[in-house]
Design an enzyme around this catalytic site. Structure first.
Site, PDB file in Angstrom:
ATOM      1  CG  ASN A  10       2.550   8.532  -0.209  1.00 28.96           C
ATOM      2  OD1 ASN A  10       3.947   8.170  -1.284  1.00 28.96           O
ATOM      3  ND2 ASN A  10       3.165   7.740   1.205  1.00 28.96           N
ATOM      4  CD1 TRP A  11       0.883   7.913  -6.993  1.00 30.05           C
ATOM      5  CD2 TRP A  11       1.186   8.416  -9.114  1.00 30.05           C
ATOM      6  NE1 TRP A  11       0.040   8.371  -8.074  1.00 30.05           N
ATOM      7  CE2 TRP A  11       0.442   8.192  -9.345  1.00 30.05           C
ATOM      8  CE3 TRP A  11       2.544   8.400  -9.701  1.00 30.05           C
ATOM      9  CZ2 TRP A  11       0.443   8.296 -10.436  1.00 30.05           C
ATOM     10  CZ3 TRP A  11       2.537   8.851 -10.341  1.00 30.05           C
ATOM     11  CH2 TRP A  11       1.407   8.763 -11.418  1.00 30.05           C
ATOM     12  CE  LYS A  12       3.989   4.418   0.371  1.00 27.96           C
ATOM     13  NZ  LYS A  12       4.052   3.016   1.892  1.00 27.96           N
ATOM     14  CG  HIS A  95       4.737   8.063   4.644  1.00 32.69           C
ATOM     15  ND1 HIS A  95       5.338   6.835   4.378  1.00 32.69           N
ATOM     16  CD2 HIS A  95       3.736   7.699   4.116  1.00 32.69           C
ATOM     17  CE1 HIS A  95       5.041   6.274   4.238  1.00 32.69           C
ATOM     18  NE2 HIS A  95       3.448   6.428   3.672  1.00 32.69           N
ATOM     19  CD  GLU A  97       6.832   3.938   3.179  1.00 31.41           C
ATOM     20  OE1 GLU A  97       7.560   4.921   2.383  1.00 31.41           O
ATOM     21  OE2 GLU A  97       5.937   3.426   3.481  1.00 31.41           O
ATOM     22  CD  GLU A 171       0.010   6.720   5.888  1.00 36.01           C
ATOM     23  OE1 GLU A 171      -0.360   6.317   4.786  1.00 36.01           O
ATOM     24  OE2 GLU A 171       0.892   6.547   6.146  1.00 36.01           O
ATOM     25  N   GLY A 177       1.053  -1.340   3.241  1.00 34.26           N
ATOM     26  CA  GLY A 177       2.247  -1.902   2.187  1.00 34.26           C
ATOM     27  C   GLY A 177       2.507  -3.693   2.820  1.00 34.26           C
ATOM     28  CB  SER A 218      -3.076  -2.592   3.773  1.00 37.16           C
ATOM     29  OG  SER A 218      -2.028  -2.776   4.171  1.00 37.16           O
ATOM     30  N   GLY A 239      -1.049   3.969  -0.450  1.00 35.60           N
ATOM     31  CA  GLY A 239       0.317   3.397  -1.185  1.00 35.60           C
ATOM     32  C   GLY A 239      -0.202   2.784  -2.238  1.00 35.60           C
ATOM     33  N   GLY A 240      -0.263   1.255  -2.648  1.00 38.61           N
ATOM     34  CA  GLY A 240       0.250   0.775  -3.475  1.00 38.61           C
ATOM     35  C   GLY A 240      -1.317   0.586  -4.683  1.00 38.61           C
TER      36      GLY A 240
HETATM   37  P1  PGA Z   1       0.026   0.724   1.084  1.00 43.73           P
HETATM   38  O1  PGA Z   1       0.396   2.630   1.692  1.00 43.73           O
HETATM   39  O2  PGA Z   1      -2.111   1.431   1.244  1.00 43.73           O
HETATM   40  O3  PGA Z   1       0.561   0.708   0.386  1.00 43.73           O
HETATM   41  O4  PGA Z   1      -0.137   0.295   3.079  1.00 43.73           O
HETATM   42  C1  PGA Z   1      -0.157   3.940   1.980  1.00 43.73           C
HETATM   43  C2  PGA Z   1       0.918   4.914   2.421  1.00 43.73           C
HETATM   44  O5  PGA Z   1       2.046   4.298   2.970  1.00 43.73           O
HETATM   45  O6  PGA Z   1       0.229   5.476   2.658  1.00 43.73           O
END
Ligand code: PGA
Length: 257
Positions: A10-12, A95, A97, A171, A177, A218, A239-240
């Site tokens: 997930n590049w966000k 998600h 967010e 999650e 993050g 993470s 994510g990251g």
């Molecule tokens: P993260 O994000 O790996 O940066 O913790 C995961 C996500 O939001 O899907």
């Protein structure tokens, strides 16, 4: 149960088209043809066209990070399911967010899941508790509610009626993050004790056993394998680390080792 692992990045809200092209061309050689794991990259909408042409002829799939449930019309700024389906096989929905910053409710997530299914997209439906809920011992209640309401009324039909075209990502929000991942055994327990039983109530046990449940929060090249060794964890939503070629390749490979 033999569920094929899946790793989705997930590049966000990162990567211009030029950045996306650069990253994908660096990533493809390490990911491509690694059999035994489904590989999905989810760039922002603006980069879908560019990335889809770079992934052509590879076994890496494309996913979007969101869609709106209406087919078309006066919804400024939104993207319809058919628009997503022009490029993608997968779509991340609900998600945390989106829930936190854009007010998405379980009902909204449900509408989006229905719309994704109607367009042959495989939704990756995100559920998970906040730190406050975790500390108040409410994880099971919250995750159960999100699963039941988000997937209410979903019907499996047609060719892929076995549950393999639905993916859940567990999650914990306090892990996203933050560099503070859940312990693999705790994540496994939430899936075993809450998520899989909720799927069983919704769809029956046979289908529930075929739905892949990922862990997200993470995940790194260093900790991925510990998650994948858990019997209920079928892959990761990353994510990251999905923006880092070496890390993301290591995570993907850990799913088949
Ligand atoms: P993260 O994000 O790996 O940066 O913790 C995961 C996500 O939001 O899907």
């Amino acid at each position: 149960m033999n569920r094929k692992p899946l790793v989705a990045g997930n590049w966000k809200m990162n990567m211009t088209v030029a950045d996306a092209r650069h990253l994908v061309s660096q990533m493809v050689p390490g990911l491509q043809s690694k059999s035994g794991v489904d590989k999905v990259i989810c760039p922002p909408h603006t980069a879908l066209l560019a990335v889809s042409s770079l992934l052509e002829g590879t076994d890496i799939s494309l996913g979007a990070q969101n869609l709106f449930w209406e087919p078309s019309g006066a919804f400024t700024g939104e993207i319809s399911p058919a628009m997503v389906a022009e490029f993608c096989d997968y779509v991340i929905l609900g998600h945390s967010e989106r829930r936190a910053y854009f007010g998405e409710t379980d009902k909204d997530v449900n509408r989006k899941v229905q719309a994704a299914f109607a367009h042959d997209l495989t939704p990756i439906v995100c559920i998970g508790e906040t730190l406050e809920e975790y500390e108040a011992d409410r994880t099971y209640d919250v995750v159960f509610r999100q699963a039941k309401l988000g997937l209410d009324g979903i019907q499996f039909a047609g060719q892929e009626s076995d549950g393999s075209n639905l993916v859940i990502a567990y999650e914990p929000i306090w892990c996203i993050g933050t560099g503070r991942a859940a312990t693999p055994t705790d994540a496994n327990e939430v899936i075993a004790n809450v998520i899989r039983p909720a799927l069983g109530e919704l769809f029956g046990n046979e289908i529930a056993q075929r739905i892949r449940v990922l862990y997200g929060g993470s995940v790194t090249g260093d900790n991925a394998r510990d998650f994948f060794q858990q019997p209920e964890i079928d892959g990761a939503l990353v994510g990251g680390a999905s923006l880092k070629v070496a890390d993301y390749t290591q995570i993907t490979l850990a799913a088949v080792q």
